[in-house]
Design a protein around this motif. Structure first.
Motif, PDB file in Angstrom:
ATOM      1  N   GLN A   1      35.878  27.874  40.808  1.00 10.73           N
ATOM      2  CA  GLN A   1      34.837  28.727  40.267  1.00 10.73           C
ATOM      3  C   GLN A   1      34.072  28.018  39.152  1.00 10.73           C
ATOM      4  O   GLN A   1      32.865  28.221  38.997  1.00 10.73           O
ATOM      5  N   ALA A   2      34.757  27.175  38.378  1.00 11.08           N
ATOM      6  CA  ALA A   2      34.076  26.400  37.334  1.00 11.08           C
ATOM      7  C   ALA A   2      33.078  25.425  37.948  1.00 11.08           C
ATOM      8  O   ALA A   2      31.958  25.247  37.441  1.00 11.08           O
ATOM      9  N   ILE A   3      33.466  24.786  39.068  1.00  9.27           N
ATOM     10  CA  ILE A   3      32.536  23.899  39.762  1.00  9.27           C
ATOM     11  C   ILE A   3      31.354  24.704  40.293  1.00  9.27           C
ATOM     12  O   ILE A   3      30.196  24.270  40.189  1.00  9.27           O
ATOM     13  N   ARG A   4      31.657  25.869  40.826  1.00  6.05           N
ATOM     14  CA  ARG A   4      30.572  26.721  41.356  1.00  6.05           C
ATOM     15  C   ARG A   4      29.592  27.091  40.248  1.00  6.05           C
ATOM     16  O   ARG A   4      28.365  27.114  40.480  1.00  6.05           O
ATOM     17  N   ARG A   5      30.098  27.395  39.053  1.00  6.56           N
ATOM     18  CA  ARG A   5      29.204  27.729  37.937  1.00  6.56           C
ATOM     19  C   ARG A   5      28.352  26.532  37.542  1.00  6.56           C
ATOM     20  O   ARG A   5      27.167  26.682  37.211  1.00  6.56           O
ATOM     21  N   ASP A   6      28.936  25.338  37.586  1.00  8.99           N
ATOM     22  CA  ASP A   6      28.159  24.143  37.244  1.00  8.99           C
ATOM     23  C   ASP A   6      27.067  23.878  38.271  1.00  8.99           C
ATOM     24  O   ASP A   6      25.968  23.427  37.928  1.00  8.99           O
ATOM     25  N   ILE A   7      27.359  24.142  39.536  1.00 11.89           N
ATOM     26  CA  ILE A   7      26.315  24.024  40.564  1.00 11.89           C
ATOM     27  C   ILE A   7      25.189  25.002  40.268  1.00 11.89           C
ATOM     28  O   ILE A   7      24.003  24.659  40.357  1.00 11.89           O
ATOM     29  N   ALA A   8      25.544  26.221  39.883  1.00 13.01           N
ATOM     30  CA  ALA A   8      24.534  27.252  39.626  1.00 13.01           C
ATOM     31  C   ALA A   8      23.644  26.911  38.441  1.00 13.01           C
ATOM     32  O   ALA A   8      22.508  27.390  38.365  1.00 13.01           O
ATOM     33  N   GLN A   9      24.136  26.084  37.524  1.00 19.25           N
ATOM     34  CA  GLN A   9      23.340  25.730  36.351  1.00 19.25           C
ATOM     35  C   GLN A   9      22.232  24.738  36.667  1.00 19.25           C
ATOM     36  O   GLN A   9      21.320  24.557  35.865  1.00 19.25           O
ATOM     37  N   ASP A  10      22.310  24.086  37.815  1.00 22.56           N
ATOM     38  CA  ASP A  10      21.262  23.157  38.242  1.00 22.56           C
ATOM     39  C   ASP A  10      20.401  23.886  39.274  1.00 22.56           C
ATOM     40  O   ASP A  10      20.852  24.137  40.390  1.00 22.56           O
ATOM     41  N   PRO A  11      19.168  24.282  38.951  1.00 27.03           N
ATOM     42  CA  PRO A  11      18.362  25.086  39.887  1.00 27.03           C
ATOM     43  C   PRO A  11      18.162  24.431  41.236  1.00 27.03           C
ATOM     44  O   PRO A  11      18.185  25.117  42.273  1.00 27.03           O
ATOM     45  N   ILE A  12      17.971  23.117  41.260  1.00 28.20           N
ATOM     46  CA  ILE A  12      17.749  22.432  42.534  1.00 28.20           C
ATOM     47  C   ILE A  12      19.020  22.423  43.366  1.00 28.20           C
ATOM     48  O   ILE A  12      19.010  22.705  44.575  1.00 28.20           O
ATOM     49  N   MET A  13      20.155  22.118  42.723  1.00 33.39           N
ATOM     50  CA  MET A  13      21.407  22.110  43.460  1.00 33.39           C
ATOM     51  C   MET A  13      21.784  23.521  43.917  1.00 33.39           C
ATOM     52  O   MET A  13      22.294  23.720  45.021  1.00 33.39           O
ATOM     53  N   GLU A  14      21.513  24.509  43.095  1.00 33.21           N
ATOM     54  CA  GLU A  14      21.802  25.888  43.467  1.00 33.21           C
ATOM     55  C   GLU A  14      20.964  26.318  44.670  1.00 33.21           C
ATOM     56  O   GLU A  14      21.462  26.976  45.598  1.00 33.21           O
ATOM     57  N   ALA A  15      19.694  25.919  44.672  1.00 37.28           N
ATOM     58  CA  ALA A  15      18.847  26.248  45.822  1.00 37.28           C
ATOM     59  C   ALA A  15      19.354  25.558  47.084  1.00 37.28           C
ATOM     60  O   ALA A  15      19.353  26.140  48.180  1.00 37.28           O
ATOM     61  N   ALA A  16      19.806  24.307  46.929  1.00 36.14           N
ATOM     62  CA  ALA A  16      20.359  23.591  48.071  1.00 36.14           C
ATOM     63  C   ALA A  16      21.606  24.284  48.591  1.00 36.14           C
ATOM     64  O   ALA A  16      21.797  24.445  49.803  1.00 36.14           O
ATOM     65  N   TYR A  17      22.459  24.728  47.666  1.00 32.97           N
ATOM     66  CA  TYR A  17      23.723  25.350  48.056  1.00 32.97           C
ATOM     67  C   TYR A  17      23.506  26.693  48.746  1.00 32.97           C
ATOM     68  O   TYR A  17      24.107  26.982  49.781  1.00 32.97           O
ATOM     69  N   ARG A  18      22.632  27.500  48.204  1.00 32.56           N
ATOM     70  CA  ARG A  18      22.467  28.862  48.694  1.00 32.56           C
ATOM     71  C   ARG A  18      21.498  28.956  49.873  1.00 32.56           C
ATOM     72  O   ARG A  18      21.667  29.806  50.752  1.00 32.56           O
ATOM     73  N   GLN A  19      20.484  28.097  49.908  1.00 26.34           N
ATOM     74  CA  GLN A  19      19.428  28.242  50.910  1.00 26.34           C
ATOM     75  C   GLN A  19      19.396  27.079  51.903  1.00 26.34           C
ATOM     76  O   GLN A  19      19.414  27.292  53.121  1.00 26.34           O
ATOM     77  N   GLY A  20      19.353  25.857  51.386  1.00 26.93           N
ATOM     78  CA  GLY A  20      19.215  24.717  52.284  1.00 26.93           C
ATOM     79  C   GLY A  20      20.472  24.363  53.039  1.00 26.93           C
ATOM     80  O   GLY A  20      20.414  23.956  54.207  1.00 26.93           O
ATOM     81  N   LEU A  21      21.633  24.514  52.383  1.00 25.34           N
ATOM     82  CA  LEU A  21      22.878  24.066  53.004  1.00 25.34           C
ATOM     83  C   LEU A  21      23.189  24.788  54.312  1.00 25.34           C
ATOM     84  O   LEU A  21      23.579  24.126  55.293  1.00 25.34           O
ATOM     85  N   PRO A  22      23.031  26.109  54.410  1.00 30.39           N
ATOM     86  CA  PRO A  22      23.297  26.755  55.710  1.00 30.39           C
ATOM     87  C   PRO A  22      22.434  26.206  56.837  1.00 30.39           C
ATOM     88  O   PRO A  22      22.913  26.041  57.970  1.00 30.39           O
ATOM     89  N   HIS A  23      21.162  25.887  56.547  1.00 29.47           N
ATOM     90  CA  HIS A  23      20.293  25.294  57.566  1.00 29.47           C
ATOM     91  C   HIS A  23      20.831  23.937  57.992  1.00 29.47           C
ATOM     92  O   HIS A  23      20.856  23.598  59.183  1.00 29.47           O
TER      93      HIS A  23
END
Length: 219
Positions: free
Chosen positions: A117-139
């Protein structure tokens, strides 16, 4: 002990409780050191338990980082260390995306793990990485298939600081004996290829807006 090597860590390195397990790891560290290719033993959080000299040599030129050293947590190194692209060729597309995909699959099974969960929070703090994780990665996962979350067998570029290797490829080989698996650990070895590839220009340091731009946004 061999599994205490590495840089500064924010949490203790995972160590088995039983004397028998610790003795096994000490003997396994001796075996690991005899392997000529970079090899690492990790737990499900990517916290590093063991590495060999070849692994340390591959990452010897990376600068210090409080939480993302390759000998501490390999996932954090790939995602957050500003020097990762100087060692891992085609860093975004060939390393970050597969690691994010694997992370997403692990979180599904260990969603309440505080370290994950700590890693997940760190991903969320980077807007580009968060967008990749939530939107781009499933594609991306749908495009490349189920193998997106598997490391074993993948061929990926590396930029070895030793000029005898230089810019080359490695095949990632998963080789986890039953005893390690029962401890909750897994082992990956990067089998370096002697055939050189054209040098890959490393991206500038820092994560900024250029990070993970290979992932398309959702339509």
């Amino acid at each position: 002990m061999a599994y205490q090597a590495g840089g500064q860590r924010s949490a203790p390195r995972p160590v088995p409780e039983s004397p028998e397990a610790r003795a096994y790891l000490l003997d396994y560290a001796t075996l690991l050191e005899a392997v000529p290719f970079p090899s690492v033993v990790m737990d499900h959080r990517w916290d590093v338990v063991l590495t060999n000299g070849a692994f340390k040599s591959l990452f010897r030129a990376v600068g210090p980082h409080p939480t993302a050293m390759p000998g501490d947590n390999f996932l954090r190194f790939v995602l957050f260390h500003p020097d990762a692209s100087t060692v891992l060729g085609e860093h975004e597309s060939r390393w970050c995306l597969p690691m994010l995909a694997h992370f997403a699959s692990v979180v599904e099974n260990h969603g309440h793990d505080h370290a994950l969960q700590a890693i997940r929070r760190d991903i969320a703090q980077d807007p580009i990485m968060e967008a990749a994780y939530r939107q781009g990665l499933p594609h991306w996962i749908r495009a490349v298939g189920a193998e997106a979350v598997e490391h074993d067998g993948a061929v990926r570029p590396v930029l070895h600081p030793d000029p005898r290797w230089g810019a080359t490829d490695c095949r990632i080989v998963g080789e986890t004996p039953k005893t390690l698996e029962n401890m909750g650990y897994s082992r990956l070895t990067l089998v370096l290829r002697e055939t050189r590839r054209a040098p890959v220009r490393a991206r500038g340091k820092g994560r900024g807006t250029a990070h993970l731009r290979v992932v398309p946004a959702a339509d």
